[in-house]
Design a protein around this motif. Structure first.
Motif, PDB file in Angstrom:
ATOM      1  N   ALA A   2       1.052  -1.328   0.300  1.00  0.00           N
ATOM      2  CA  ALA A   2      -0.245   0.049   0.080  1.00  0.00           C
ATOM      3  C   ALA A   2       0.832   1.307  -0.018  1.00  0.00           C
ATOM      4  O   ALA A   2       0.473   1.993  -1.215  1.00  0.00           O
ATOM      5  CB  ALA A   2      -1.040  -0.071   1.467  1.00  0.00           C
ATOM      6  N   ASN A   3       2.051   1.375   0.951  1.00  0.00           N
ATOM      7  CA  ASN A   3       2.511   2.239   0.860  1.00  0.00           C
ATOM      8  C   ASN A   3       2.854   3.126  -0.558  1.00  0.00           C
ATOM      9  O   ASN A   3       3.782   3.404  -0.876  1.00  0.00           O
ATOM     10  CB  ASN A   3       3.791   2.351   2.246  1.00  0.00           C
ATOM     11  CG  ASN A   3       3.351   2.332   3.687  1.00  0.00           C
ATOM     12  OD1 ASN A   3       2.619   3.016   3.541  1.00  0.00           O
ATOM     13  ND2 ASN A   3       4.046   1.866   3.862  1.00  0.00           N
ATOM     14  N   ASN A   4       3.918   1.717  -1.282  1.00  0.00           N
ATOM     15  CA  ASN A   4       4.390   1.666  -2.801  1.00  0.00           C
ATOM     16  C   ASN A   4       3.333   2.596  -3.426  1.00  0.00           C
ATOM     17  O   ASN A   4       4.065   3.022  -4.386  1.00  0.00           O
ATOM     18  CB  ASN A   4       4.967   0.861  -2.927  1.00  0.00           C
ATOM     19  CG  ASN A   4       6.804   0.863  -2.635  1.00  0.00           C
ATOM     20  OD1 ASN A   4       6.426   0.762  -1.513  1.00  0.00           O
ATOM     21  ND2 ASN A   4       7.379   0.182  -3.217  1.00  0.00           N
ATOM     22  N   LEU A 137       6.785  -7.145  -2.834  1.00  0.00           N
ATOM     23  CA  LEU A 137       5.526  -6.783  -2.928  1.00  0.00           C
ATOM     24  C   LEU A 137       5.734  -5.573  -3.025  1.00  0.00           C
ATOM     25  O   LEU A 137       4.624  -4.882  -3.620  1.00  0.00           O
ATOM     26  CB  LEU A 137       4.422  -6.995  -0.638  1.00  0.00           C
ATOM     27  CG  LEU A 137       4.151  -8.392  -0.970  1.00  0.00           C
ATOM     28  CD1 LEU A 137       3.721  -8.142   0.662  1.00  0.00           C
ATOM     29  CD2 LEU A 137       3.253  -8.650  -1.243  1.00  0.00           C
ATOM     30  N   GLY A 138       6.057  -4.309  -2.152  1.00  0.00           N
ATOM     31  CA  GLY A 138       7.357  -2.768  -2.912  1.00  0.00           C
ATOM     32  C   GLY A 138       6.472  -2.772  -4.176  1.00  0.00           C
ATOM     33  O   GLY A 138       6.408  -2.004  -5.111  1.00  0.00           O
ATOM     34  N   ASN A 139       7.047  -3.734  -4.594  1.00  0.00           N
ATOM     35  CA  ASN A 139       7.683  -3.723  -6.256  1.00  0.00           C
ATOM     36  C   ASN A 139       6.772  -4.106  -6.202  1.00  0.00           C
ATOM     37  O   ASN A 139       6.000  -3.286  -7.623  1.00  0.00           O
ATOM     38  CB  ASN A 139       8.605  -4.901  -6.980  1.00  0.00           C
ATOM     39  CG  ASN A 139      10.151  -4.364  -7.114  1.00  0.00           C
ATOM     40  OD1 ASN A 139      10.846  -2.715  -6.795  1.00  0.00           O
ATOM     41  ND2 ASN A 139      11.075  -5.451  -6.670  1.00  0.00           N
ATOM     42  N   GLY A 145       0.986   1.236  -8.973  1.00  0.00           N
ATOM     43  CA  GLY A 145       0.291   3.487  -8.736  1.00  0.00           C
ATOM     44  C   GLY A 145       0.953   3.439  -9.309  1.00  0.00           C
ATOM     45  O   GLY A 145      -0.251   4.238 -10.123  1.00  0.00           O
ATOM     46  N   LEU A 146       1.638   2.767 -10.620  1.00  0.00           N
ATOM     47  CA  LEU A 146       2.095   3.626 -11.817  1.00  0.00           C
ATOM     48  C   LEU A 146       0.528   2.918 -13.035  1.00  0.00           C
ATOM     49  O   LEU A 146       0.305   4.126 -13.616  1.00  0.00           O
ATOM     50  CB  LEU A 146       2.723   2.720 -12.329  1.00  0.00           C
ATOM     51  CG  LEU A 146       3.596   3.386 -13.687  1.00  0.00           C
ATOM     52  CD1 LEU A 146       3.736   4.934 -14.126  1.00  0.00           C
ATOM     53  CD2 LEU A 146       4.889   1.835 -14.322  1.00  0.00           C
ATOM     54  N   MET A 147      -0.401   1.651 -12.551  1.00  0.00           N
ATOM     55  CA  MET A 147      -0.674   1.716 -13.665  1.00  0.00           C
ATOM     56  C   MET A 147      -2.107   1.613 -13.342  1.00  0.00           C
ATOM     57  O   MET A 147      -3.391   1.726 -13.773  1.00  0.00           O
ATOM     58  CB  MET A 147      -1.285  -0.079 -14.189  1.00  0.00           C
ATOM     59  CG  MET A 147       0.365  -0.231 -15.083  1.00  0.00           C
ATOM     60  SD  MET A 147       0.734   0.654 -16.174  1.00  0.00           S
ATOM     61  CE  MET A 147      -0.352   0.656 -17.087  1.00  0.00           C
TER      62      MET A 147
END
Length: 177
Positions: A2-4, A137-139, A145-147
């Motif tokens: 979620a943070n990422n 999970l960050g990746n 977040g990008l898509m």
């Protein structure tokens, strides 16, 4: 994860959303981001000291993660849903206040969450496995977040030939939700 998602989404899409869709001056957006980043550096240090000194039955990190989740979600939704009636300085102030609220809430969640890993696994191998899972999970969160904003625009019925701020705002609201 979620943070990422939140970090990448804001890092990639926030500037264009507020300048090109909402109509806020780039000066306001830049000023807001500078203020928020400086505040984040200060608040991270304060939160680290607070969580290090906390002694609750459920631990010194976990309660802060739970406490900060709801305010972070609300601030994120508010940031991506600026009132249509605002413009100029009131819109700039709205942007700065909601961005500061989001950064503050994220600090309450992220600093204890990042500090929790060494406390969860005392051995080298366990810490390595947990750190690897966190990075993976960050990746995935970065990709989401990008898509996510373009995907939500498509789902909201965005048509590039008939693009208007309303359809983009609907997509941003869907992303925030």
């Amino acid at each position: 994860l979620a943070n990422n998602v939140v970090g990448t989404l804001l890092g990639v899409h926030l500037l264009l959303f507020y300048t090109d869709v909402v109509g806020l001056s780039p000066l306001w957006v830049s000023a807001g981001l500078v203020i928020a980043v400086v505040w984040d550096a200060i608040s991270d240090l304060m939160m680290g000291r607070i969580s290090d000194g906390t002694r609750w039955k459920s631990g010194r990190r976990r309660p802060y993660i739970l406490i900060g989740m709801v305010p972070a979600a609300i601030a994120f939704a508010l940031l991506l849903s600026p009132p249509a009636a605002l413009s100029g300085s009131p819109l700039g102030l709205y942007f700065i206040v909601t961005l500061l609220a989001l950064y503050t809430a994220n600090t309450i969640v992220q600093v204890p969450a990042l500090s929790l890993l060494p406390e969860m696994a005392k051995g080298y191998d366990d810490r390595t496995r947990l750190a690897s899972a966190r990075e993976l999970l960050g990746n995935v969160g970065d990709l989401i977040g990008l898509m996510l904003p373009p995907a939500m625009l498509i789902l909201a019925g965005f048509d590039e030939h008939a693009a208007d701020a309303t359809s983009v705002a609907r997509g941003a609201f869907s992303t925030a939700a």
